[in-house]
Design a protein around this motif. Structure first.
Motif, PDB file in Angstrom:
ATOM      1  N   ASN A 143       0.892  -1.331   0.154  1.00 41.36           N
ATOM      2  CA  ASN A 143       0.026   0.095   0.179  1.00 41.36           C
ATOM      3  C   ASN A 143       0.741   1.252  -0.150  1.00 41.36           C
ATOM      4  N   SER A 144       1.954   1.087   0.684  1.00 36.50           N
ATOM      5  CA  SER A 144       2.859   2.395   0.763  1.00 36.50           C
ATOM      6  C   SER A 144       3.293   2.702  -0.670  1.00 36.50           C
ATOM      7  N   HIS A 145       3.796   1.569  -1.330  1.00 31.44           N
ATOM      8  CA  HIS A 145       4.135   1.729  -2.765  1.00 31.44           C
ATOM      9  C   HIS A 145       3.093   2.326  -3.693  1.00 31.44           C
ATOM     10  N   ILE A 146       1.808   2.032  -3.610  1.00 33.97           N
ATOM     11  CA  ILE A 146       0.665   2.399  -4.219  1.00 33.97           C
ATOM     12  C   ILE A 146       0.596   4.079  -4.079  1.00 33.97           C
ATOM     13  N   ILE A 147       0.563   4.521  -2.741  1.00 36.98           N
ATOM     14  CA  ILE A 147       0.197   6.067  -2.464  1.00 36.98           C
ATOM     15  C   ILE A 147       1.523   6.836  -2.921  1.00 36.98           C
ATOM     16  N   CYS A 148       2.596   5.958  -2.874  1.00 38.49           N
ATOM     17  CA  CYS A 148       3.818   6.828  -3.663  1.00 38.49           C
ATOM     18  C   CYS A 148       3.778   6.997  -5.093  1.00 38.49           C
ATOM     19  N   LYS A 149       3.014   5.940  -5.706  1.00 37.57           N
ATOM     20  CA  LYS A 149       2.702   5.931  -7.138  1.00 37.57           C
ATOM     21  C   LYS A 149       1.718   7.131  -7.635  1.00 37.57           C
ATOM     22  N   GLU A 150       0.783   7.377  -6.527  1.00 38.92           N
ATOM     23  CA  GLU A 150      -0.468   8.146  -6.958  1.00 38.92           C
ATOM     24  C   GLU A 150      -0.115   9.636  -6.520  1.00 38.92           C
ATOM     25  N   ALA A 151       0.794   9.695  -5.320  1.00 38.39           N
ATOM     26  CA  ALA A 151       1.149  11.040  -5.088  1.00 38.39           C
ATOM     27  C   ALA A 151       2.222  11.736  -5.935  1.00 38.39           C
ATOM     28  N   TYR A 152       3.276  10.678  -6.165  1.00 38.26           N
ATOM     29  CA  TYR A 152       4.480  11.222  -7.006  1.00 38.26           C
ATOM     30  C   TYR A 152       4.614  10.357  -7.920  1.00 38.26           C
ATOM     31  N   PRO A 153       3.818  10.167  -9.000  1.00 35.30           N
ATOM     32  CA  PRO A 153       3.941   9.462 -10.098  1.00 35.30           C
ATOM     33  C   PRO A 153       5.085   9.431 -11.167  1.00 35.30           C
ATOM     34  N   ASP A 154       5.756  10.650 -10.951  1.00 35.43           N
ATOM     35  CA  ASP A 154       7.159  10.609 -11.821  1.00 35.43           C
ATOM     36  C   ASP A 154       8.213  10.448 -10.938  1.00 35.43           C
ATOM     37  N   TRP A 155       8.261   9.934  -9.790  1.00 35.31           N
ATOM     38  CA  TRP A 155       9.430   9.772  -8.957  1.00 35.31           C
ATOM     39  C   TRP A 155       9.708   8.387  -8.842  1.00 35.31           C
ATOM     40  N   GLU A 156      10.934   7.973  -8.628  1.00 37.27           N
ATOM     41  CA  GLU A 156      11.111   6.535  -8.299  1.00 37.27           C
ATOM     42  C   GLU A 156      10.998   6.140  -6.750  1.00 37.27           C
ATOM     43  N   ALA A 157      10.124   5.135  -6.730  1.00 36.21           N
ATOM     44  CA  ALA A 157       9.867   4.458  -5.277  1.00 36.21           C
ATOM     45  C   ALA A 157      10.668   3.562  -4.747  1.00 36.21           C
ATOM     46  N   VAL A 158      11.306   3.789  -3.756  1.00 38.26           N
ATOM     47  CA  VAL A 158      12.491   2.896  -3.346  1.00 38.26           C
ATOM     48  C   VAL A 158      11.977   2.064  -2.209  1.00 38.26           C
ATOM     49  N   ALA A 159      11.895   0.852  -2.205  1.00 42.05           N
ATOM     50  CA  ALA A 159      11.333  -0.157  -1.410  1.00 42.05           C
ATOM     51  C   ALA A 159      12.445  -0.456  -0.036  1.00 42.05           C
ATOM     52  N   CYS A 160      11.965  -0.309   1.087  1.00 41.48           N
ATOM     53  CA  CYS A 160      12.841  -0.483   2.172  1.00 41.48           C
ATOM     54  C   CYS A 160      12.267  -1.679   3.171  1.00 41.48           C
ATOM     55  N   ALA A 161      13.279  -2.402   3.659  1.00 41.95           N
ATOM     56  CA  ALA A 161      12.690  -3.491   4.714  1.00 41.95           C
ATOM     57  C   ALA A 161      12.218  -3.010   5.990  1.00 41.95           C
ATOM     58  N   SER A 162      12.587  -1.855   6.588  1.00 39.79           N
ATOM     59  CA  SER A 162      12.147  -1.593   7.804  1.00 39.79           C
ATOM     60  C   SER A 162      11.619  -0.029   7.861  1.00 39.79           C
ATOM     61  N   PHE A 163      10.828   0.396   8.617  1.00 34.28           N
ATOM     62  CA  PHE A 163      10.948   1.833   8.865  1.00 34.28           C
ATOM     63  C   PHE A 163      12.052   2.807   9.196  1.00 34.28           C
ATOM     64  N   GLU A 164      12.896   1.905  10.162  1.00 37.44           N
ATOM     65  CA  GLU A 164      14.023   2.468  10.380  1.00 37.44           C
ATOM     66  C   GLU A 164      15.229   2.596   9.210  1.00 37.44           C
ATOM     67  N   ASP A 165      14.944   1.772   8.216  1.00 38.36           N
ATOM     68  CA  ASP A 165      15.668   1.880   6.918  1.00 38.36           C
ATOM     69  C   ASP A 165      15.132   3.163   6.127  1.00 38.36           C
ATOM     70  N   VAL A 166      13.811   3.402   6.107  1.00 36.52           N
ATOM     71  CA  VAL A 166      13.122   4.451   5.535  1.00 36.52           C
ATOM     72  C   VAL A 166      13.512   5.883   5.991  1.00 36.52           C
ATOM     73  N   PHE A 167      13.636   6.035   7.439  1.00 37.16           N
ATOM     74  CA  PHE A 167      13.939   7.264   7.943  1.00 37.16           C
ATOM     75  C   PHE A 167      15.394   7.519   7.749  1.00 37.16           C
ATOM     76  N   ALA A 168      16.558   6.360   7.669  1.00 39.77           N
ATOM     77  CA  ALA A 168      17.677   6.389   7.226  1.00 39.77           C
ATOM     78  C   ALA A 168      18.112   6.844   5.877  1.00 39.77           C
ATOM     79  N   ALA A 169      17.046   6.698   4.825  1.00 43.07           N
ATOM     80  CA  ALA A 169      17.306   7.003   3.310  1.00 43.07           C
ATOM     81  C   ALA A 169      17.302   8.088   3.272  1.00 43.07           C
ATOM     82  N   VAL A 170      16.147   9.057   3.934  1.00 44.61           N
ATOM     83  CA  VAL A 170      16.030  10.327   3.875  1.00 44.61           C
ATOM     84  C   VAL A 170      17.123  11.115   4.683  1.00 44.61           C
ATOM     85  N   SER A 171      17.609  10.696   5.871  1.00 48.22           N
ATOM     86  CA  SER A 171      18.564  11.463   6.755  1.00 48.22           C
ATOM     87  C   SER A 171      19.937  11.134   5.873  1.00 48.22           C
ATOM     88  N   ASP A 172      20.285  10.340   5.247  1.00 52.51           N
ATOM     89  CA  ASP A 172      21.549  10.264   4.701  1.00 52.51           C
ATOM     90  C   ASP A 172      21.620  10.713   3.184  1.00 52.51           C
TER      91      ASP A 172
END
Length: 282
Positions: free
Chosen positions: A16-45
């Motif tokens: 579902n998170s992938h779906i909303i990424c595609k809907e809200a940011y259709p021209d962006w690359e959606a990057v799958a992460c294994a955990s929420f911690e990995d998601v936060f780290a991806a933006v932070s770094d």
């Protein structure tokens, strides 16, 4: 050539998170992460520009673990999006409602699709992710195994839809927030706005009551208030709150001024445009 913007989400492709990424940011690359911690780290770094995080569900309530990361992440909420949740019962080509015996999915999805599981007499099996369960079914190639997953997962993993709209409740909706390393506050006076903030109350009798009194007396609508223990201290409590309005609006500004008298810390995490979904549901 301009580099493509990237947005991180937790889960496997088709979630579902992938779906909303595609809907809200259709021209962006959606990057799958294994955990929420990995998601936060991806933006932070700087690996991704933004993150899409589920924060509330209309049936299951708040999403666990998010409150552990938000206060210390140094990230900013810049937008919100709502996604009506749809689950389909998926199987491999050649399977049918008569062949399936077990159904795999995330524990929340299984809990939100109890009626069809009971009706078909299926044995639920917990997977780490809804879309991941679809991948597992495709890899197993077993006509007795099904998955409860979003529609996109059927397309990605080559599964057939055995039953549509498998969710128990039509109003099942998840609210997502978009996180950024840099603040991007919505301008004042430009439509409905939401302000999200975290605060710690002083260790005084009725401190929370007094801290919140300013919002009531100034007519500010508080739409969210959640408490969390701070570290291992049972006497230290942190609150995550959301109000309708902008900090520059006079009522909100006055409410925040009163809040400061009874708190040790106030941290505004985001000032962003309210989703049109809110108005549609009022």
């Amino acid at each position: 050539m301009t580099a493509r913007h990237r947005i991180a989400y937790q889960g496997e492709p088709g979630a579902n998170s992938h779906i909303i990424c595609k809907e809200a940011y259709p021209d962006w690359e959606a990057v799958a992460c294994a955990s929420f911690e990995d998601v936060f780290a991806a933006v932070s770094d700087g690996s991704t520009d933004l993150a899409m995080i589920p924060i509330d569900n209309s049936i299951a309530g708040r999403v666990a673990d998010i409150h552990h990361f938000l206060p210390t992440s140094d990230l900013h909420i810049i937008a919100e999006h709502f996604l009506p949740i749809q689950f389909q019962l998926l199987g491999i080509p050649g399977s049918s409602l008569d062949t399936i015996k077990t159904v795999h999915s995330h524990i929340h999805a299984l809990g939100q699709c109890r009626k069809i599981i009971r009706k078909l007499g299926l044995t639920p099996v917990i997977s780490g992710d809804t879309a991941g369960s679809a991948r597992e079914v495709a890899e197993a190639a077993d006509p007795t195994i099904a998955s409860l997953a979003p529609p996109l997962a059927a397309e990605i993993y080559g599964l057939v839809v055995l039953a549509e709209d498998a969710e128990d409740e039509e109003h099942n909706t998840t609210r997502f927030v978009v996180l950024s390393k840099e603040p991007n506050e919505a301008p004042a006076g430009n439509g409905p706005t939401v302000t999200t903030f975290i605060f710690n109350v002083r260790n005084l009798p009725a401190a929370l009551y007094k801290a919140l009194g300013g919002f009531a007396t100034n007519g500010v609508n508080m739409t969210k208030l959640e408490s969390y223990m701070v570290g291992s201290e049972f006497t230290a409590t942190q609150f995550l709150a959301e109000v309708d309005g902008h900090p520059e609006d006079l009522p909100v500004r006055r409410a925040f001024e009163e809040l400061e008298f009874f708190t040790t810390e106030v941290n505004v995490m985001g000032v962003y445009a309210a989703s049109p979904y809110r108005a549609a549901k009022t």
